[in-house]
Design an enzyme around this catalytic site. Structure first.
Site, PDB file in Angstrom:
ATOM      1  N   GLN A 153       0.813  -1.221   0.000  1.00  0.00           N
ATOM      2  CA  GLN A 153       0.000   0.000   0.000  1.00  0.00           C
ATOM      3  C   GLN A 153       0.845   1.270   0.000  1.00  0.00           C
ATOM      4  O   GLN A 153       0.466   2.271  -0.617  1.00  0.00           O
ATOM      5  CB  GLN A 153      -0.949  -0.015   1.212  1.00  0.00           C
ATOM      6  CG  GLN A 153      -1.961   1.109   1.190  1.00  0.00           C
ATOM      7  CD  GLN A 153      -3.114   0.911   2.162  1.00  0.00           C
ATOM      8  OE1 GLN A 153      -3.411  -0.210   2.574  1.00  0.00           O
ATOM      9  NE2 GLN A 153      -3.776   1.986   2.541  1.00  0.00           N
ATOM     10  N   LEU A 160      -6.909  18.210   9.286  1.00  0.00           N
ATOM     11  CA  LEU A 160      -8.226  18.848   9.463  1.00  0.00           C
ATOM     12  C   LEU A 160      -8.469  18.909  10.964  1.00  0.00           C
ATOM     13  O   LEU A 160      -8.573  17.880  11.626  1.00  0.00           O
ATOM     14  CB  LEU A 160      -9.332  18.025   8.804  1.00  0.00           C
ATOM     15  CG  LEU A 160     -10.739  18.552   9.093  1.00  0.00           C
ATOM     16  CD1 LEU A 160     -11.068  19.739   8.206  1.00  0.00           C
ATOM     17  CD2 LEU A 160     -11.786  17.465   8.921  1.00  0.00           C
ATOM     18  N   TYR A 166      -0.009 -16.773   2.392  1.00  0.00           N
ATOM     19  CA  TYR A 166       0.055 -18.096   3.018  1.00  0.00           C
ATOM     20  C   TYR A 166      -0.740 -18.043   4.310  1.00  0.00           C
ATOM     21  O   TYR A 166      -0.556 -17.124   5.119  1.00  0.00           O
ATOM     22  CB  TYR A 166       1.505 -18.478   3.352  1.00  0.00           C
ATOM     23  CG  TYR A 166       2.373 -18.607   2.118  1.00  0.00           C
ATOM     24  CD1 TYR A 166       2.510 -19.828   1.466  1.00  0.00           C
ATOM     25  CD2 TYR A 166       3.048 -17.502   1.608  1.00  0.00           C
ATOM     26  CE1 TYR A 166       3.295 -19.950   0.326  1.00  0.00           C
ATOM     27  CE2 TYR A 166       3.832 -17.610   0.476  1.00  0.00           C
ATOM     28  CZ  TYR A 166       3.948 -18.835  -0.166  1.00  0.00           C
ATOM     29  OH  TYR A 166       4.721 -18.941  -1.292  1.00  0.00           O
TER      30      TYR A 166
END
Ligand SMILES: Cc1cc2nc3c(=O)[nH]c(=O)nc-3n(C[C@H](O)[C@H](O)[C@H](O)COP(=O)(O)OP(=O)(O)OC[C@H]3O[C@@H](n4cnc5c(N)ncnc54)[C@H](O)[C@@H]3O)c2cc1C
Length: 505
Positions: free
Chosen positions: A112, A137, A215
């Site tokens: 990722q 934010l 796996y």
């Protein structure tokens, strides 16, 4: 009080897969956006290790696919169950060879962090996009039909205000925006605690040079995943870290007491199967993990995050460009909430079977049905009375029923029908459908017209050779006419009005 005020049509909070894909797609649709992410750098723990075909189709259309393929890990697709890494395979789940007939894109195996860095580079390449890391934010309020947000750079203390017409809450599973709006999550929030450990070790003696996608090690109920080409791996095992030396844990899980390894990072995480009670609140749209949390069974989290914003971006763009009504935006929640609930249920059930090794984890809808088979039903899709294309237990078969992903078919020159669906509606016809094409003169919204010469197209799209199919910018079928019409101009005008939300059905 911050003095500097930024005005933007869309504020995207979160620079994970959902936020970055939103930025890319909005830019492609000619809509300016500001993306902020509180993280200034990558987290040490990789999470997802890839996306499925449908997400790759989105990135193919955005021109990102080649850069991702260049960093892809050479895995052997599929899952393998062993007692531990030293044992023989107990069972294998291998993707069917036929899947490339339904998509121009294979799934992608990449960690990722690498995935996001490629997306970020592409997002930043668009003039319409501003992408800021290290900006948080802090708070927001709903004001004047939009959002007024306070953002701060924790490293410097620099504070600013942002006024946006819409805000995309792509701020992840612990979404502060969702919490501030008081939106509850439905579904179980604790399907088991897990400990994840990232480490570096040479495991080629047990996996070969092209390891399996994953796996499952049944003796300990752990999963082992290759994450980076430089011998980086992760294990995830049931339980919470209990002070035991992580290197000892990894060796025990793998069944390799003498393995040389370096532990890189570690931490706990909790599997959940939840979907938000509402995906929209006024000008705020929840997307990705902010809207739903799936256990990583089948690895669908990143893909679904991208599907969310693929559904949303063209609708925002249509309203910005005056080609759609606010009712179009209302269809985001109507279309994506049922998909989020369905995915949470399917992956939650699969999670409970994952480490068993005796049966296929997905015994409801197949993984490719989950990825590509959802059918939108909303006021902007013109139902033609066909059967449900996404029933429980379905395996994926391409269908062009309204609301479904428009099927892939190779076109001359190595392109796919999927490549046609980009920044506008597309009218697909075969040669005999000329009356539809003639009727398309001066449509109320931009529509591309494409004549498919492949003789297999009418059958694949469920129409006669003189029928027509209207596909949305997100590649979902909006409307189809199985045959010619006595008044094709009126038929298309009504269809377009409905599918852009400009008239109420
Ligand atoms: C252990 C584990 C394994 C997983 N394995 C897989 C897998 O194999 N396949 C798969 O598809 N998915 C997997 N997932 C899920 C996947 O990681 C998520 O579905 C995906 O990251 C969701 O993307 P997102 O953009 O919605 O949210 P995120 O990736 O979480 O991004 C949210 C971003 O918002 C930022 N943010 C939060 N609050 C603020 C704020 N106030 N201001 C500014 N920025 C803010 C965060 O810094 C973060 O970068 C896994 C998850 C875990 C935990």
């Amino acid at each position: 009080m911050a003095d500097e005020l930024i005005e933007t049509p869309v504020l995207i909070v979160g620079g994970g897969p959902a936020g970055l894909t939103a930025s890319l797609l909005l830019s492609r649709h000619g809509v300016d956006s500001l993306l902020i992410d509180k993280r200034a750098s990558e987290s040490g723990l990789p999470r997802a290790r890839g996306v499925h075909s449908r997400a790759m189709e989105i990135l193919r259309v955005c021109g990102v696919e080649p850069d991702l393929r260049a960093v892809e890990l050479p895995i052997t697709p599929g899952a393998q169950w062993r007692t531990d890494l030293t044992g023989p395979p107990l069972r294998e789940d291998v993707p069917s060879a036929g899947r490339m007939t339904v998509s121009p894109c294979e799934g992608l195996a990449v960690s990722q962090d690498v995935f996001e860095s490629v997306l970020r580079d592409h997002a930043r390449g668009h003039q319409a996009a501003r992408v800021e890391r290290g900006t948080l934010l802090e708070s927001f309020e709903l004001a004047d039909g939009g959002v007024l947000a306070s953002v701060v750079e924790p490293a410097t203390g620099r504070a600013r205000r942002v006024r946006a017409r819409w805000m995309i809450a792509a701020d992840g599973a612990r979404s502060g925006i969702r919490e501030r709006l008081g939106i509850a999550m439905d579904g179980p929030d604790d399907l088991g605690r897990q400990e994840m450990i990232a480490f570096r070790a040479d495991l080629t003696g047990w996996t070969g040079a092209r390891p399996r996608g994953i796996y499952f090690l049944t003796a300990t109920g752990a999963a082992l995943i290759w994450t980076h080409a430089d011998d980086r791996w992760i294990i995830s095992r049931p339980g919470t870290p209990d002070g035991e030396d992580p290197a000892t844990v990894v060796r025990a899980v793998l069944g390799l007491p003498d393995l040389k390894l370096d532990v890189l990072a570690g931490g706990p995480w909790t599997a959940a199967a939840q979907s938000a009670a509402r995906y929209a609140h006024g000008p705020v749209f929840l997307a990705g993990d902010a809207a739903h949390r799936f256990p990583p069974a089948g690895a669908t989290g990143v893909s679904a995050a991208m599907h969310d914003v693929h559904n949303l971006a063209w609708k925002i763009a249509a309203v910005v460009h005056g080609h759609g009504d606010d009712r179009l935006l209302a269809s985001y929640a109507a279309e994506r909430e049922p998909v989020g609930r369905r995915n949470a249920e399917e992956t939650g059930a699969a999670w409970s079977r994952l480490f068993d090794g005796s049966a296929a984890p997905f015994n409801g809808r197949s993984l490719s049905q989950i990825d590509m088979g959802y059918q939108y039903r909303s006021r902007i899709v013109v139902d033609d009375g066909g059967p449900d294309a996404d029933p429980a237990g379905a395996d994926y078969e391409q269908r062009a029923a309204p609301g479904c992903r428009a099927p892939h078919l190779w076109l001359p020159g190595g392109t796919s029908t999927i490549d046609l669906f980009d920044d506008r509606f597309t009218l697909l016809t075969a040669g005999p459908g000329s009356a539809w094409r003639d009727a398309l003169r001066r449509p109320a919204v931009p529509v591309a017209s494409y004549v498919v010469t492949d003789p297999g197209w009418p059958g694949l799209y469920g129409v006669a050779p003189d029928g027509a199919v209207l596909v949305r910018p997100d590649g979902h079928v909006a409307w189809r006419s199985r045959t010619a019409s006595a008044d094709p101009a009126a038929g298309l005008r009504d269809a377009l009005a409905t599918c852009t939300g400009l008239t109420r059905r």
